[in-house]
Design a protein around this motif. Structure first.
Motif, short mmCIF file in Angstrom:
data_model
loop_
_atom_site.label_atom_id
_atom_site.label_comp_id
_atom_site.label_asym_id
_atom_site.label_seq_id
_atom_site.Cartn_x
_atom_site.Cartn_y
_atom_site.Cartn_z
N LYS A 160 0.82 -1.22 0.00
CA LYS A 160 0.00 0.00 0.00
C LYS A 160 0.86 1.27 0.00
O LYS A 160 0.38 2.34 -0.33
CB LYS A 160 -0.91 0.02 1.24
N SER A 161 2.12 1.14 0.41
CA SER A 161 2.98 2.33 0.46
C SER A 161 4.44 1.97 0.21
O SER A 161 4.87 0.85 0.47
CB SER A 161 2.85 3.03 1.81
N ILE A 162 5.14 2.96 -0.34
CA ILE A 162 6.58 2.84 -0.58
C ILE A 162 7.22 4.02 0.13
O ILE A 162 6.90 5.18 -0.13
CB ILE A 162 6.90 2.84 -2.09
N GLY A 163 8.13 3.72 1.06
CA GLY A 163 8.77 4.75 1.87
C GLY A 163 9.74 5.62 1.10
O GLY A 163 10.19 5.27 -0.01
N SER A 164 10.07 6.77 1.68
CA SER A 164 10.99 7.70 1.03
C SER A 164 12.36 7.05 0.81
O SER A 164 12.84 6.29 1.64
CB SER A 164 11.13 8.98 1.85
N GLU A 165 12.94 7.36 -0.31
CA GLU A 165 14.25 6.87 -0.72
C GLU A 165 14.36 5.34 -0.73
O GLU A 165 15.45 4.79 -0.63
CB GLU A 165 15.35 7.48 0.16
N ALA A 166 13.22 4.65 -0.87
CA ALA A 166 13.22 3.18 -0.89
C ALA A 166 14.08 2.64 -2.02
O ALA A 166 14.72 1.60 -1.89
CB ALA A 166 11.80 2.64 -1.01
N PHE A 167 14.11 3.37 -3.16
CA PHE A 167 14.89 2.92 -4.31
C PHE A 167 15.92 3.98 -4.73
O PHE A 167 16.38 4.00 -5.86
CB PHE A 167 13.96 2.60 -5.48
N PHE A 168 16.32 4.82 -3.79
CA PHE A 168 17.29 5.88 -4.06
C PHE A 168 18.63 5.25 -4.46
O PHE A 168 19.11 4.32 -3.83
CB PHE A 168 17.48 6.77 -2.82
N GLY A 169 19.23 5.75 -5.53
CA GLY A 169 20.53 5.25 -5.96
C GLY A 169 20.48 3.94 -6.71
O GLY A 169 21.51 3.31 -6.94
N CYS A 170 19.29 3.51 -7.11
CA CYS A 170 19.15 2.27 -7.89
C CYS A 170 19.21 2.65 -9.36
O CYS A 170 18.20 2.64 -10.07
CB CYS A 170 17.84 1.57 -7.54
N SER A 171 20.39 2.98 -9.83
CA SER A 171 20.57 3.54 -11.18
C SER A 171 20.34 2.55 -12.31
O SER A 171 20.10 2.95 -13.44
CB SER A 171 21.97 4.14 -11.30
N GLU A 172 20.36 1.26 -12.03
CA GLU A 172 20.20 0.24 -13.08
C GLU A 172 18.78 -0.31 -13.17
O GLU A 172 18.49 -1.16 -14.01
CB GLU A 172 21.17 -0.92 -12.85
N ILE A 173 17.89 0.15 -12.32
CA ILE A 173 16.55 -0.44 -12.25
C ILE A 173 15.80 -0.24 -13.56
O ILE A 173 15.77 0.84 -14.12
CB ILE A 173 15.76 0.11 -11.04
N SER A 174 15.24 -1.34 -14.06
CA SER A 174 14.49 -1.28 -15.31
C SER A 174 13.18 -2.05 -15.21
O SER A 174 12.26 -1.79 -15.97
CB SER A 174 15.32 -1.84 -16.47
N GLY A 175 13.09 -2.97 -14.26
CA GLY A 175 11.90 -3.78 -14.14
C GLY A 175 11.14 -3.52 -12.87
O GLY A 175 10.97 -4.41 -12.05
N LEU A 176 10.68 -2.28 -12.67
CA LEU A 176 9.92 -1.93 -11.47
C LEU A 176 8.52 -1.55 -11.88
O LEU A 176 8.29 -0.57 -12.60
CB LEU A 176 10.58 -0.76 -10.73
N ARG A 177 7.55 -2.35 -11.43
CA ARG A 177 6.15 -2.07 -11.70
C ARG A 177 5.52 -1.73 -10.36
O ARG A 177 5.56 -2.51 -9.42
CB ARG A 177 5.46 -3.30 -12.31
N ILE A 178 4.96 -0.54 -10.26
CA ILE A 178 4.31 -0.11 -9.02
C ILE A 178 2.81 -0.38 -9.18
O ILE A 178 2.16 0.19 -10.05
CB ILE A 178 4.57 1.38 -8.72
N PRO A 179 2.27 -1.28 -8.35
CA PRO A 179 0.85 -1.63 -8.49
C PRO A 179 -0.08 -0.49 -8.10
O PRO A 179 0.30 0.42 -7.36
CB PRO A 179 0.70 -2.82 -7.55
N GLU A 180 -1.30 -0.55 -8.61
CA GLU A 180 -2.32 0.47 -8.31
C GLU A 180 -2.67 0.52 -6.83
O GLU A 180 -3.22 1.51 -6.35
CB GLU A 180 -3.57 0.19 -9.13
N SER A 181 -2.35 -0.52 -6.09
CA SER A 181 -2.65 -0.57 -4.65
C SER A 181 -1.85 0.45 -3.85
O SER A 181 -2.22 0.79 -2.73
CB SER A 181 -2.38 -1.97 -4.11
N VAL A 182 -0.74 0.93 -4.39
CA VAL A 182 0.11 1.90 -3.68
C VAL A 182 -0.59 3.24 -3.63
O VAL A 182 -0.96 3.81 -4.66
CB VAL A 182 1.49 2.02 -4.34
N GLU A 183 -0.76 3.75 -2.41
CA GLU A 183 -1.41 5.05 -2.19
C GLU A 183 -0.35 6.13 -2.14
O GLU A 183 0.67 5.98 -1.49
CB GLU A 183 -2.21 5.02 -0.89
N ILE A 184 -0.61 7.21 -2.83
CA ILE A 184 0.35 8.31 -2.85
C ILE A 184 0.04 9.30 -1.77
O ILE A 184 -1.03 9.60 -1.43
CB ILE A 184 0.36 9.01 -4.24
#
Length: 184
Positions: A160-184
């Protein structure tokens, strides 16, 4: 006398933790100390482990207790783990539990996992693939911060949530799908 000394040297010594639980020898010379959560349900949290290396699977049981948690910083800085599997039954991973595992490349987390602590995989620079189980509710802050090699992460719809800087510095990331369940 020397033969007797060799026999006793091959048997791991039992060590007592502060709460009275004892260390246990698992397969592949992994030694873990634990804290009992409940005598009734025979559950425990790992509080210290040595000998984890290579394709490592966290022990599912210690001395007859089901492992339901991994303590803060438990494997932090371990340079010997290259692949990690957390078994079904584990519901929580503590803060910075695997941070700085510089040779860790792949992680498989169980469907039973509901919580992860801040920075639990912080600075695992070789980490490239993570599979998260179906019960996790939040990706905590700084969870994968500075995992420069991270390329693929499967985030389940339970998140339901992704914390701040959870993926900070992940410069090679290409396969990240954020589901609709995540609340902004």
């Amino acid at each position: 006398l020397c033969a007797a000394a060799l026999v006793f040297a091959a048997v791991p010594a039992e060590v007592r933790a502060e709460d009275g639980s004892s260390a246990v020898s698992e397969t592949n010379d992994i030694f873990c100390d634990y804290s009992v959560v409940s005598e009734m349900s025979k559950t425990a949290i790992l509080i210290e482990c040595t000998g984890a290396a290579g394709d490592f699977t966290v022990p599912a049981t210690v001395n007859g207790y089901t492992v339901i948690g991994i303590d803060d910083k438990l494997f932090s800085g371990n340079m010997d783990i290259t692949s990690l599997t957390v078994p079904e039954g584990v519901t929580s991973i503590g803060e910075y539990a695997f941070s700085g595992c510089l040779n860790l490349e792949t992680v498989r987390l169980p469907n039973s996992l509901t919580t992860m602590g801040t920075g639990c995989f912080f600075s695992c620079t070789s980490l490239n693939t993570v599979k998260i189980g179906r019960s996790l509710e939040a990706v905590p802050e700084r969870c994968f911060d500075s995992c420069a090699g991270l390329m693929n992460v499967e985030i389940p719809y339970s998140v339901k949530s992704i914390g701040s800087e959870a993926f900070f510095g992940c410069s090679e990331i290409s396969g990240l799908r954020i589901p609709e369940s995540v609340e902004i």
